[in-house]
Scaffold this active site. Sequence first.
Site, short mmCIF file in Angstrom:
data_model
loop_
_atom_site.label_atom_id
_atom_site.label_comp_id
_atom_site.label_asym_id
_atom_site.label_seq_id
_atom_site.Cartn_x
_atom_site.Cartn_y
_atom_site.Cartn_z
N HIS A 101 42.05 46.52 38.84
CA HIS A 101 40.97 47.27 39.46
C HIS A 101 40.84 47.01 40.95
O HIS A 101 39.76 47.17 41.52
CB HIS A 101 39.65 46.96 38.76
CG HIS A 101 39.59 47.53 37.37
ND1 HIS A 101 39.71 48.88 37.10
CD2 HIS A 101 39.47 46.94 36.17
CE1 HIS A 101 39.63 49.09 35.80
NE2 HIS A 101 39.49 47.93 35.20
N ARG A 138 46.63 39.29 37.31
CA ARG A 138 46.45 40.34 36.30
C ARG A 138 47.16 41.60 36.76
O ARG A 138 46.75 42.24 37.73
CB ARG A 138 44.97 40.66 36.06
CG ARG A 138 44.81 41.79 35.06
CD ARG A 138 43.41 41.96 34.54
NE ARG A 138 42.50 42.65 35.44
CZ ARG A 138 41.31 43.10 35.04
NH1 ARG A 138 40.90 42.93 33.79
NH2 ARG A 138 40.50 43.73 35.91
N ASP A 144 59.08 36.52 38.80
CA ASP A 144 60.12 36.20 39.79
C ASP A 144 59.51 35.86 41.15
O ASP A 144 60.09 35.09 41.92
CB ASP A 144 61.12 37.34 39.93
CG ASP A 144 62.20 37.32 38.85
OD1 ASP A 144 62.99 38.27 38.78
OD2 ASP A 144 62.24 36.33 38.08
N GLU A 162 39.35 43.44 24.88
CA GLU A 162 38.29 44.19 25.56
C GLU A 162 38.06 45.56 24.93
O GLU A 162 37.71 46.52 25.59
CB GLU A 162 38.61 44.35 27.04
CG GLU A 162 40.01 44.80 27.36
CD GLU A 162 40.30 44.73 28.85
OE1 GLU A 162 39.36 44.71 29.66
OE2 GLU A 162 41.48 44.73 29.21
N ASP A 218 34.77 46.34 29.69
CA ASP A 218 35.48 47.32 28.85
C ASP A 218 35.08 47.21 27.39
O ASP A 218 34.97 48.21 26.67
CB ASP A 218 37.00 47.14 28.99
CG ASP A 218 37.55 47.84 30.22
OD1 ASP A 218 38.26 47.19 30.99
OD2 ASP A 218 37.23 49.04 30.41
O1 LIG Z 1 36.48 44.46 30.97
C1 LIG Z 1 36.20 43.53 31.74
O2 LIG Z 1 35.08 42.96 31.84
C2 LIG Z 1 37.28 43.04 32.61
O3 LIG Z 1 38.44 43.15 32.25
C3 LIG Z 1 36.89 42.61 33.98
C4 LIG Z 1 36.70 43.87 34.80
O4 LIG Z 1 37.91 44.60 34.82
C5 LIG Z 1 36.31 43.49 36.23
O5 LIG Z 1 37.05 44.26 37.12
C6 LIG Z 1 34.83 43.72 36.47
O6 LIG Z 1 34.50 45.06 36.27
#
Ligand SMILES: O=C(O)C(=O)C[C@H](O)[C@@H](O)CO
Length: 261
Positions: free
Chosen positions: A44, A69, A83, A148, A174
């Site tokens: 994100h 991530r 790598d 998630e 999520d």
């Molecule tokens: O779903 C979540 O919580 C995460 O994976 C963290 C978010 O992606 C993070 O960017 C906050 O919104």
Amino acid sequence: MKNSFKQKVAQAPQFGLWLALADHYSAEISAGAGFDFLLLDGEHSPIDLRTILGQLQAIAAYDVAPVVRPPTDDPVLIKQLLDIGANNLLIPMVETAEQARTIVASTRYPPLGFRGVGSGIARAARWGNDPEYMQTANDNICLILQIESVAGLANLEAIAATDGVDGIFFGAVDLSASMGLLGQPNHPDVIEAIDTAMGKVQACGKFAGFLSADDAISRHFLANGANFAAVGVDALLLSNAARALAHGFKQPDTVIETRGY
Ligand SMILES: O=C(O)C(=O)C[C@H](O)[C@@H](O)CO
């Protein structure tokens, strides 16, 4: 084993900051703040392999562990991240044990997996200056999978028990959306689901973690035994503090929350 994060997370809770500013300069500022780990978010925030490399290099001089991530479980990107020297990976949106097994295999050299061999020309093995890299690489990977979604929760124990999975991260944002609670990551039903799930992960002998910029939520999960906690986001620290400063001078009686999302 040379992976200090993997060793430390088994001994005591590790505290970290989520990096979404996508910049090596701000990453270095965070690296000196005293966190145990920094989470370089490629899902994100607008980072790519080059900016991840720049952040890894900026952070390397500090006693803090980078966790990267990628935006997906793409084995090609995972190969490239390994790598360039990313040993700690957080893989988003894992929902089945089969997916977990494939992700593990993408991080391991044959015969345990199918990671392509190219470290001899890569930063991970310091361009040939670490002759033992290929023999030690598999053991130095710390692989954290994200649960998630409702589907991921349903398969949690099979995912967590997968050989090669070291930890499980619960994405409340999520997960809440998947539970029909979009925008409510701190909803009691979400917190309860994560509480229960964390116990199952630890019963599998794996470690569990989360992200929250709400201190009360973070302390709740830590009291329930969480092993690693991302307790803030760099972009929000800047955004909220800047907003508080601007409004504070324009409207002295205004109280602006300086953290949270
Ligand atoms: O779903 C979540 O919580 C995460 O994976 C963290 C978010 O992606 C993070 O960017 C906050 O919104």
